[in-house]
Design a protein around this motif. Sequence first.
Motif, PDB file in Angstrom:
ATOM      1  N   TYR A   2       3.649   6.071  -5.748  1.00  0.00           N
ATOM      2  CA  TYR A   2       3.880   5.911  -7.189  1.00  0.00           C
ATOM      3  C   TYR A   2       3.727   7.219  -7.971  1.00  0.00           C
ATOM      4  O   TYR A   2       4.586   7.535  -8.815  1.00  0.00           O
ATOM      5  N   PRO A   3       2.672   8.015  -7.740  1.00  0.00           N
ATOM      6  CA  PRO A   3       2.531   9.247  -8.528  1.00  0.00           C
ATOM      7  C   PRO A   3       3.656  10.243  -8.312  1.00  0.00           C
ATOM      8  O   PRO A   3       3.902  11.091  -9.175  1.00  0.00           O
ATOM      9  N   PHE A   4       4.369  10.140  -7.209  1.00  0.00           N
ATOM     10  CA  PHE A   4       5.403  11.128  -6.884  1.00  0.00           C
ATOM     11  C   PHE A   4       6.815  10.637  -7.184  1.00  0.00           C
ATOM     12  O   PHE A   4       7.693  11.436  -7.521  1.00  0.00           O
ATOM     13  N   TYR A  63      11.966   4.674  -6.133  1.00  0.00           N
ATOM     14  CA  TYR A  63      10.789   3.865  -6.419  1.00  0.00           C
ATOM     15  C   TYR A  63      11.186   2.512  -6.996  1.00  0.00           C
ATOM     16  O   TYR A  63      10.564   1.496  -6.686  1.00  0.00           O
ATOM     17  N   GLN A  64      12.244   2.492  -7.822  1.00  0.00           N
ATOM     18  CA  GLN A  64      12.700   1.217  -8.372  1.00  0.00           C
ATOM     19  C   GLN A  64      13.180   0.296  -7.262  1.00  0.00           C
ATOM     20  O   GLN A  64      12.939  -0.926  -7.289  1.00  0.00           O
ATOM     21  N   LEU A  65      13.818   0.880  -6.233  1.00  0.00           N
ATOM     22  CA  LEU A  65      14.258   0.083  -5.091  1.00  0.00           C
ATOM     23  C   LEU A  65      13.048  -0.484  -4.334  1.00  0.00           C
ATOM     24  O   LEU A  65      13.016  -1.664  -3.980  1.00  0.00           O
ATOM     25  N   LEU A  66      12.040   0.370  -4.085  1.00  0.00           N
ATOM     26  CA  LEU A  66      10.825  -0.100  -3.419  1.00  0.00           C
ATOM     27  C   LEU A  66      10.155  -1.200  -4.227  1.00  0.00           C
ATOM     28  O   LEU A  66       9.672  -2.199  -3.674  1.00  0.00           O
ATOM     29  N   VAL A  87       0.834  -1.208   0.000  1.00  0.00           N
ATOM     30  CA  VAL A  87       0.000   0.000   0.000  1.00  0.00           C
ATOM     31  C   VAL A  87       0.865   1.252   0.000  1.00  0.00           C
ATOM     32  O   VAL A  87       0.575   2.221  -0.719  1.00  0.00           O
ATOM     33  N   ALA A  88       1.939   1.265   0.801  1.00  0.00           N
ATOM     34  CA  ALA A  88       2.826   2.429   0.850  1.00  0.00           C
ATOM     35  C   ALA A  88       3.509   2.659  -0.495  1.00  0.00           C
ATOM     36  O   ALA A  88       3.631   3.808  -0.966  1.00  0.00           O
ATOM     37  N   THR A  89       3.950   1.597  -1.134  1.00  0.00           N
ATOM     38  CA  THR A  89       4.609   1.724  -2.442  1.00  0.00           C
ATOM     39  C   THR A  89       3.645   2.260  -3.489  1.00  0.00           C
ATOM     40  O   THR A  89       4.004   3.109  -4.315  1.00  0.00           O
TER      41      THR A  89
END
Length: 633
Positions: free
Chosen positions: A280-282, A289-292, A274-276
């Motif tokens: 996403y939009p930011f 984000y790629q790490l997440l 849910v956090a990832t």
Amino acid sequence: MAQTLELTATNNDVNIVEHMVIVADRNFDLNDVAVRRQAEQNAINISIPNQIMPETTADGDWGYLRIDNTTNKPISRVLDTEHFTNKGYVIYLEQSDEIELILDAQLPAQQIEDRIRPELILASIPVPLAPKEEIRLWVQFQDGKNAGATPIYLREEADLTAHRVKNTIVNIAFYGVGLTLLVFLLLLALLLDSKPARFYLVFLFASISLNFQQDGYFSQFFYAGDPNFHALTRLLWQVLMVISYQLFIVSFLDIKRRHPRLLILPRAFIGLVVATAAVYPFLNGTEIYQLLFNIVAWTFVAISVGAAILAFKSRIEGSGFFILGVAIFISYLSYSIANKFLSEVSYAFEVVRNVKALQLLDASVFAAAMLRQTFALRDQRDDALKSELAAAQESLTATRAQLEAEKDRDRAKVLAEKHRERLAMASHDLRQPLTSLQLALEQAETSSPDLKQKLASGLDYLNAVLGDTLKSARPDEDGSDEHAASGDVVPVQVVFDNLERMFGAEAKRNGLALIFIPTNVAVKANAVGLIRMLSNLISNAIKYAHQGEVEVICVERDGIVSIEVRDNGKGLTKKELARVMNPYERNQTEGNGEGLGLHIVKTMAEQADLTFEANSNPGKGTEFRLAGFGVCS
């Protein structure tokens, strides 16, 4: 690689992205011929082509490719993305120094004239090439690094049509089987109350919806070609899939009951997902984000593998199907593995078709696991119910002795109540002869000739009733009544003579004519019981019939004798007649009895296997009938 793509009769289905080079940034003026020629010259002078890859393109970069028809025949090609959106490609064709827009998925839906339905694959208009003709393609990337992830194929229209037909066939099969599995899971969840089936139903629904969107069918209802809208909606389906799949694992393995400490793992993973999705939009396109994304992907794989191991160790029903389903699931839904797999295969459509087949196979395997587990749980519940039933039967057997003791106590209470009722009945019956005796004593002074006979009859009846009452009041084993077993031969006329002596004076005093129709019939009955029943009926008739007559008659039909008592008094309604048949109920308008007379007759008739009937008409009188006496010769 070269900057010029030479077309021959055999090199069909070419990914043009692999042959392009980056020639300019977003400030490039495509409409200026001189600027185009300068950019083309720079591209030709590049010794090592700057291949267009997702990690090398920036938002607004321009790519260039020259295509040469090396054959001596005219050919025609189309550009095909094998998808309903190209995620940000805008492609221009330069032919004879003229620029034409041939492919742009981000135009408003009504302006995309080259979107062909119902296959919903975005393709350009046909591009004809004359023999030895050269054309140029200019491509601008609209959303940066994501652009290079989608190939653009240059192929013949016939090949495109074949792909579309194959795509349609695969989709019909996929969605048909998928909907069938959805219905099956729904029935499994509702009819067999399978909790894992409810969660997997949500997962499969999200999976089918994701494919439905990626195939472009949502654009039938609203435009989904916008890359941001498309990406966010796809992310929503993926998050729903991951969460429902985790809940399916938890419920299938019964982790909450078997391994409660392990619940923290799926809960933490759902929170991470849910956090990832929320960032996403930011952060999309950034290294963070790629790490997440990679953490989510590999954690997802690790939890799935752990669930398979746990199922193997737990030996729960359906674990074999579950482990196989997890293996298939990991093969097509692990993001890092799937993306790598797709990028290494030449024909993306073939990969999509295979992935859809794996999805349906996986859903079928999991459905088999849930069905096996559900029936096993039902068998266990049935066995538990059988054990409970056996225990209940043992408990029932143990309490039967207590119930028997309670029945004995209740039987004693019934006998006591019955004896009390008999005494009350006797008290009521004694009232009638005592009344006769009282009247006879009043006439003693006149020395009536029949006084002695009346006193003798009344006293004899009184002694008989008292003796019968005392005898029946003596407790016996089953509370049986002596009247039912007695069977003396009784001349009916003798009974009539006694009843006339008992009630004649009372009837005359009340202004009534008491008439006994003579008879020579003898019946099998208990004499005292017969007199008690008839005396109650005659007493009631005299009490309530203030005028006219009371008639007593013996009737024989086909060997069956009935004795009837008739009066022409006021009569009773059906409701009143039914009420006075109950004990301690009497006509409230007159009389001073105990309300037991008719109840006594009814009870004694039942004990003697006789029929007691009563008919009454208001204003005309009442008729009582005792039937069922056997005739004695």
